[in-house]
Motif scaffolding. Sequence first.
Motif, PDB file in Angstrom:
ATOM      1  N   VAL A   1      31.715  53.280  77.473  1.00  0.00           N
ATOM      2  CA  VAL A   1      32.490  54.435  77.901  1.00  0.00           C
ATOM      3  C   VAL A   1      33.249  54.089  79.176  1.00  0.00           C
ATOM      4  O   VAL A   1      32.730  53.396  80.060  1.00  0.00           O
ATOM      5  CB  VAL A   1      31.578  55.664  78.138  1.00  0.00           C
ATOM      6  N   GLN A   2      34.483  54.532  79.232  1.00  0.00           N
ATOM      7  CA  GLN A   2      35.316  54.339  80.422  1.00  0.00           C
ATOM      8  C   GLN A   2      35.859  55.702  80.829  1.00  0.00           C
ATOM      9  O   GLN A   2      36.525  56.380  80.028  1.00  0.00           O
ATOM     10  CB  GLN A   2      36.470  53.376  80.147  1.00  0.00           C
ATOM     11  N   VAL A   3      35.556  56.117  82.052  1.00  0.00           N
ATOM     12  CA  VAL A   3      35.974  57.443  82.511  1.00  0.00           C
ATOM     13  C   VAL A   3      36.629  57.377  83.881  1.00  0.00           C
ATOM     14  O   VAL A   3      36.285  56.541  84.714  1.00  0.00           O
ATOM     15  CB  VAL A   3      34.773  58.425  82.577  1.00  0.00           C
ATOM     16  N   GLY A   4      37.598  58.263  84.059  1.00  0.00           N
ATOM     17  CA  GLY A   4      38.157  58.504  85.381  1.00  0.00           C
ATOM     18  C   GLY A   4      37.528  59.777  85.915  1.00  0.00           C
ATOM     19  O   GLY A   4      37.351  60.752  85.166  1.00  0.00           O
ATOM     20  N   VAL A   5      37.161  59.778  87.176  1.00  0.00           N
ATOM     21  CA  VAL A   5      36.407  60.911  87.743  1.00  0.00           C
ATOM     22  C   VAL A   5      37.156  61.522  88.931  1.00  0.00           C
ATOM     23  O   VAL A   5      37.624  60.799  89.819  1.00  0.00           O
ATOM     24  CB  VAL A   5      34.998  60.457  88.189  1.00  0.00           C
TER      25      VAL A   5
ATOM     26  N   GLU B   1      25.213  58.379  72.908  1.00  0.00           N
ATOM     27  CA  GLU B   1      26.412  58.545  72.091  1.00  0.00           C
ATOM     28  C   GLU B   1      26.665  60.018  71.779  1.00  0.00           C
ATOM     29  O   GLU B   1      27.809  60.478  71.763  1.00  0.00           O
ATOM     30  CB  GLU B   1      26.270  57.763  70.776  1.00  0.00           C
ATOM     31  N   ASP B   2      25.613  60.756  71.504  1.00  0.00           N
ATOM     32  CA  ASP B   2      25.762  62.169  71.155  1.00  0.00           C
ATOM     33  C   ASP B   2      26.476  62.937  72.267  1.00  0.00           C
ATOM     34  O   ASP B   2      27.257  63.864  71.998  1.00  0.00           O
ATOM     35  CB  ASP B   2      24.388  62.804  70.894  1.00  0.00           C
ATOM     36  N   GLN B   3      26.218  62.551  73.508  1.00  0.00           N
ATOM     37  CA  GLN B   3      26.817  63.274  74.628  1.00  0.00           C
ATOM     38  C   GLN B   3      28.306  62.978  74.764  1.00  0.00           C
ATOM     39  O   GLN B   3      29.091  63.877  75.069  1.00  0.00           O
ATOM     40  CB  GLN B   3      26.085  62.929  75.929  1.00  0.00           C
ATOM     41  N   VAL B   4      28.711  61.742  74.553  1.00  0.00           N
ATOM     42  CA  VAL B   4      30.120  61.401  74.768  1.00  0.00           C
ATOM     43  C   VAL B   4      31.009  61.790  73.597  1.00  0.00           C
ATOM     44  O   VAL B   4      32.239  61.820  73.722  1.00  0.00           O
ATOM     45  CB  VAL B   4      30.282  59.890  75.060  1.00  0.00           C
ATOM     46  N   PHE B   5      30.422  62.103  72.443  1.00  0.00           N
ATOM     47  CA  PHE B   5      31.224  62.467  71.280  1.00  0.00           C
ATOM     48  C   PHE B   5      31.265  63.973  71.032  1.00  0.00           C
ATOM     49  O   PHE B   5      31.761  64.416  70.000  1.00  0.00           O
ATOM     50  CB  PHE B   5      30.702  61.754  70.025  1.00  0.00           C
TER      51      PHE B   5
ATOM     52  N   VAL C   1      35.963  56.012  74.748  1.00  0.00           N
ATOM     53  CA  VAL C   1      34.754  55.378  74.200  1.00  0.00           C
ATOM     54  C   VAL C   1      35.195  54.249  73.268  1.00  0.00           C
ATOM     55  O   VAL C   1      35.998  54.480  72.354  1.00  0.00           O
ATOM     56  CB  VAL C   1      33.883  56.392  73.427  1.00  0.00           C
ATOM     57  N   GLN C   2      34.687  53.080  73.505  1.00  0.00           N
ATOM     58  CA  GLN C   2      35.066  51.918  72.691  1.00  0.00           C
ATOM     59  C   GLN C   2      33.840  51.333  71.984  1.00  0.00           C
ATOM     60  O   GLN C   2      32.754  51.372  72.520  1.00  0.00           O
ATOM     61  CB  GLN C   2      35.726  50.854  73.558  1.00  0.00           C
TER      62      GLN C   2
END
Length: 218
Positions: free
Chosen positions: A136-140, A174-178, A217-218
């Motif tokens: 996962v790659q996120v900007g915050v 995974e469940d959280q990011v999808f 998400v990759q």
Amino acid sequence: MSDKPEEPAPKKKGKMKKILVAVLGAGILIGGGVGAGLYAAGSGLIGGGAHAGPAEDPNKPKLVPKSEQKHAGEGGEGGEGGGEHGGGGEGEGEAAASENHGAPTPAGSGGEKFASNYYAMEKDFTSNLQESVHVVQVGVAVSTPYDDKVITNLKTNDIAVRSAILMALGDTTEDQVFSSDGKKLLQKRLVAAINQVLKEKEGFGGISNVYFTNFVVQ
């Protein structure tokens, strides 16, 4: 013989009266001084008065009502509502905000009572997901209802804060990011992680929300 003169007694009585008068006079003066001191203290002439509270910590961040909010470009940090929170937001609203990571107090249908000071953290965060082959790659970005002292504390402790964010991302499934609900839960976990670092380092959290400026998400 009976013609011998007797000792004069009135002089001793006179001395005793003088001593008593002196003692009583001193007592009256002392009592009057104490009473005057108590009156002065109670009326606020000494020590700030009976209603004077503890001195306010000048280093503690202040809440800012929306009426005192700066406009973008006037010192805000990477977003609208970059206003400073002055002393006008003290009282019940400030106490409630302090107990909830600095979250602003709702003002009914009119929206939040306090302004939001936004700050976008530099560089995205990249982490493996828990027990997953995905990354996962996120900007915050964060918001606070307090003045720029909270943002300054965040910048000062950037390394510790980034570490806490990466650890929170590493515990994400995974469940959280999808799912939207999972992402909202992740936001709350990041708020708690950031505030924990700030409380440990600076004695005050103040972050109310975390926002994702990028989420891949990759």
